[in-house]
Scaffold this motif. Structure first.
Motif, PDB file in Angstrom:
ATOM      1  N   HIS A  48      27.797  21.765  31.370  1.00  0.00           N
ATOM      2  CA  HIS A  48      26.649  21.072  32.296  1.00  0.00           C
ATOM      3  C   HIS A  48      25.888  21.357  33.208  1.00  0.00           C
ATOM      4  O   HIS A  48      26.871  22.226  34.018  1.00  0.00           O
ATOM      5  N   TYR A  50      25.977  20.308  36.370  1.00  0.00           N
ATOM      6  CA  TYR A  50      26.729  19.820  37.124  1.00  0.00           C
ATOM      7  C   TYR A  50      27.757  20.197  37.767  1.00  0.00           C
ATOM      8  O   TYR A  50      29.140  19.538  38.603  1.00  0.00           O
ATOM      9  N   ASP A  65      20.676  20.485  30.549  1.00  0.00           N
ATOM     10  CA  ASP A  65      20.964  19.383  30.741  1.00  0.00           C
ATOM     11  C   ASP A  65      21.293  18.866  29.261  1.00  0.00           C
ATOM     12  O   ASP A  65      21.550  19.710  28.203  1.00  0.00           O
ATOM     13  N   SER A  66      21.474  17.831  29.537  1.00  0.00           N
ATOM     14  CA  SER A  66      22.381  17.299  28.318  1.00  0.00           C
ATOM     15  C   SER A  66      21.047  16.871  26.450  1.00  0.00           C
ATOM     16  O   SER A  66      22.133  17.231  25.855  1.00  0.00           O
ATOM     17  N   PHE A  88      30.834  11.869  26.419  1.00  0.00           N
ATOM     18  CA  PHE A  88      30.049  11.745  25.385  1.00  0.00           C
ATOM     19  C   PHE A  88      29.261  13.119  25.911  1.00  0.00           C
ATOM     20  O   PHE A  88      28.762  12.984  24.048  1.00  0.00           O
ATOM     21  N   MET A  89      29.127  13.803  26.342  1.00  0.00           N
ATOM     22  CA  MET A  89      28.613  15.231  25.764  1.00  0.00           C
ATOM     23  C   MET A  89      29.378  16.548  24.364  1.00  0.00           C
ATOM     24  O   MET A  89      28.676  16.982  23.883  1.00  0.00           O
ATOM     25  N   TYR A 137      20.329   6.370  25.660  1.00  0.00           N
ATOM     26  CA  TYR A 137      20.497   7.498  26.744  1.00  0.00           C
ATOM     27  C   TYR A 137      21.048   7.490  26.002  1.00  0.00           C
ATOM     28  O   TYR A 137      22.622   7.309  25.222  1.00  0.00           O
ATOM     29  N   ASN A 139      23.493   8.870  27.524  1.00  0.00           N
ATOM     30  CA  ASN A 139      25.149   8.981  27.678  1.00  0.00           C
ATOM     31  C   ASN A 139      26.362   7.945  27.384  1.00  0.00           C
ATOM     32  O   ASN A 139      26.588   6.754  28.127  1.00  0.00           O
ATOM     33  N   SER A 154      17.326  12.574  29.630  1.00  0.00           N
ATOM     34  CA  SER A 154      16.289  11.552  30.987  1.00  0.00           C
ATOM     35  C   SER A 154      14.984  13.472  30.454  1.00  0.00           C
ATOM     36  O   SER A 154      13.988  13.068  30.891  1.00  0.00           O
ATOM     37  N   HIS A 205      24.467   7.940  40.932  1.00  0.00           N
ATOM     38  CA  HIS A 205      22.627   8.006  41.628  1.00  0.00           C
ATOM     39  C   HIS A 205      22.142   6.711  42.372  1.00  0.00           C
ATOM     40  O   HIS A 205      21.128   6.771  42.648  1.00  0.00           O
ATOM     41  N   HIS A 228      16.490  12.281  40.420  1.00  0.00           N
ATOM     42  CA  HIS A 228      17.071  12.126  39.282  1.00  0.00           C
ATOM     43  C   HIS A 228      16.540  10.323  38.808  1.00  0.00           C
ATOM     44  O   HIS A 228      16.814   9.744  39.065  1.00  0.00           O
ATOM     45  N   GLU A 230      18.004   8.823  36.861  1.00  0.00           N
ATOM     46  CA  GLU A 230      18.908   7.165  37.219  1.00  0.00           C
ATOM     47  C   GLU A 230      18.840   6.544  38.254  1.00  0.00           C
ATOM     48  O   GLU A 230      19.527   5.759  38.558  1.00  0.00           O
ATOM     49  N   GLY A 244      14.707  14.597  35.086  1.00  0.00           N
ATOM     50  CA  GLY A 244      16.010  15.377  34.668  1.00  0.00           C
ATOM     51  C   GLY A 244      16.461  16.734  35.408  1.00  0.00           C
ATOM     52  O   GLY A 244      15.734  16.807  36.163  1.00  0.00           O
ATOM     53  N   THR A 245      18.237  17.457  35.502  1.00  0.00           N
ATOM     54  CA  THR A 245      18.428  17.977  36.019  1.00  0.00           C
ATOM     55  C   THR A 245      17.829  19.308  35.647  1.00  0.00           C
ATOM     56  O   THR A 245      17.376  20.115  36.029  1.00  0.00           O
ATOM     57  N   MET A 291      32.372  14.098  35.820  1.00  0.00           N
ATOM     58  CA  MET A 291      31.810  16.424  35.865  1.00  0.00           C
ATOM     59  C   MET A 291      32.875  16.814  36.673  1.00  0.00           C
ATOM     60  O   MET A 291      33.150  18.302  36.232  1.00  0.00           O
TER      61      MET A 291
HETATM   62  P1  13P Z   1      20.319  15.367  32.134  1.00  0.00           P
HETATM   63  O1  13P Z   1      20.342  15.497  31.389  1.00  0.00           O
HETATM   64  O2  13P Z   1      19.074  15.187  33.334  1.00  0.00           O
HETATM   65  O3  13P Z   1      21.028  16.731  33.051  1.00  0.00           O
HETATM   66  O4  13P Z   1      21.401  13.875  33.087  1.00  0.00           O
HETATM   67  C1  13P Z   1      22.136  13.894  32.638  1.00  0.00           C
HETATM   68  C2  13P Z   1      23.250  13.216  33.681  1.00  0.00           C
HETATM   69  O5  13P Z   1      24.710  13.065  33.516  1.00  0.00           O
HETATM   70  C3  13P Z   1      22.709  13.305  34.743  1.00  0.00           C
HETATM   71  O6  13P Z   1      23.957  12.217  35.578  1.00  0.00           O
END
Ligand code: 13P
Ligand code: SF4
Length: 334
Positions: A48, A50, A65-66, A88-89, A137, A139, A154, A205, A228, A230, A244-245, A291
């Protein structure tokens, strides 16, 4: 490959702009060994944005991103996925590509949003609002996903909510209360009536200081502040861009602002600096401890030992139901 050429490879990727020069030989020794073991063990690394820059620039095969990482997971051909992200990813990757072995290098890499809601909470909400679809979501846990109708990230939550509201008067959006309120405002929907929310939040966030944004906007004319989705609504009100990112990266790539302020996890700003060396960034960032639990050292250890306790598994019945909700996201996000 020699240590010297590995250091040159890392330098060519811009790692020295976000890491100290002194640390490079140690980093290169680790990335060299990780990349050798990836080949030997038929593994790929998904990371990811992050994640630490040395992981992304030095070892990752798939970065994003996710949403992108979920799509990438479907197409992995290697036998093993080392998932550099949060639980979760990795679980989502396992659900989407169950034939692969998925490993999470740091088992304490959770997420406050994922922790905020359980499958039984969702079952109760469905009873309270019969007929309303559940948009969940990404997450969240596999068990929670199995109780939902469609997963969102996101990158596609707004688009999917618009589609759901075309056919439904009421939608249950879980668990991020801030993202839910931000989207409700954008779509002209009333929280508690049209859109049912939950008391979940991202601990990273939700804690930004709005006065810093206002101050920096005065100091830097032409500054584009990006937050973001969030983040709480008072932050969103003070910025020029919410997303989102992945959205932020695309926006930076396609615009030429005097400077960009990234109100999100610090890894995003570090990656942007290496990707766009000619652009100017002001990072109002915070670290996500989950992360950042993944390191080159625990990735190497995972690849060496492939420990059973770091392997992510999802019971087949749960995975089947969760997969349907994720596939619904792929369908509606297109
Ligand atoms: P993104 O899908 O935007 O990368 O967000 C994931 C996440 O955990 C943001 O805190
Ligand atoms: Fe979860 Fe927030 Fe960390 Fe993202 S930044 S993984 S939402 S705690």
């Amino acid at each position: 490959m020699s240590l010297k050429s590995e250091i040159s490879r890392l330098l060519s990727k811009g790692l020295s702009s976000v890491c100290s020069q002194k640390a490079l030989p140690d980093i290169a020794a680790l990335t060299l060994e990780i990349n050798r073991l990836k080949k030997e063990k038929n593994a790929v690394i998904c990371a990811h944005v992050y994640q630490r820059p040395e992981i992304i620039l030095g070892t990752a095969d798939f970065i994003g991103d996710s949403y992108k990482l979920a799509k990438d997971a479907v197409n992995v051909n290697a036998g093993k996925i080392i998932f550099c992200g949060v639980h979760f990813m990795a679980e989502t990757a396992k659900i989407l590509n169950p034939g692969k072995k998925v490993y999470l290098p740091a088992l304490d890499a959770g997420c406050s949003l994922s922790e905020s809601i359980s499958a039984s909470d969702i079952r109760k909400l469905k009873k309270m609002h019969p007929g309303a679809p559940v948009a969940l979501y990404i997450n969240t846990s596999a068990e929670a996903k199995a109780e939902s109708d469609v997963i969102v990230t996101s990158a596609n939550a707004e688009k999917i909510l618009i589609k759901l509201f075309e056919k439904n008067k009421k939608v249950i959006f879980l668990p991020d209360k801030y993202m839910g309120a931000n989207l409700a405002k954008k779509l002209g929907k009333k929280p508690g009536k049209d859109i049912i929310l939950w008391d979940g939040s991202c601990e990273v966030h939700e804690k930004f200081d709005v006065s810093m944004i206002k101050e920096q906007k005065k100091v830097f004319p032409g500054l584009v502040a990006m937050a973001h989705s969030e983040c709480p609504s008072e932050i969103i009100k003070a910025v020029d861009f919410m997303g989102g990112t992945g959205d932020m990266m695309k926006y930076i790539e396609n615009t030429n602002a005097a400077a960009y302020m990234l109100i999100t996890e610090c890894g995003m700003g570090e990656l942007a600096v290496t990707k766009f060396p000619d652009k100017h960034f002001i990072s109002l960032c915070r670290l996500c401890p989950y992360m950042k639990a993944v390191t080159l050292e625990n990735i190497l250890k995972t690849l060496e030992d492939l420990p059973e306790k770091k392997e992510i598994t999802v019971p087949e019945k749960t995975a089947q139901k969760a997969r349907l909700a994720i596939e619904k996201m792929f369908e509606l996000a297109n």
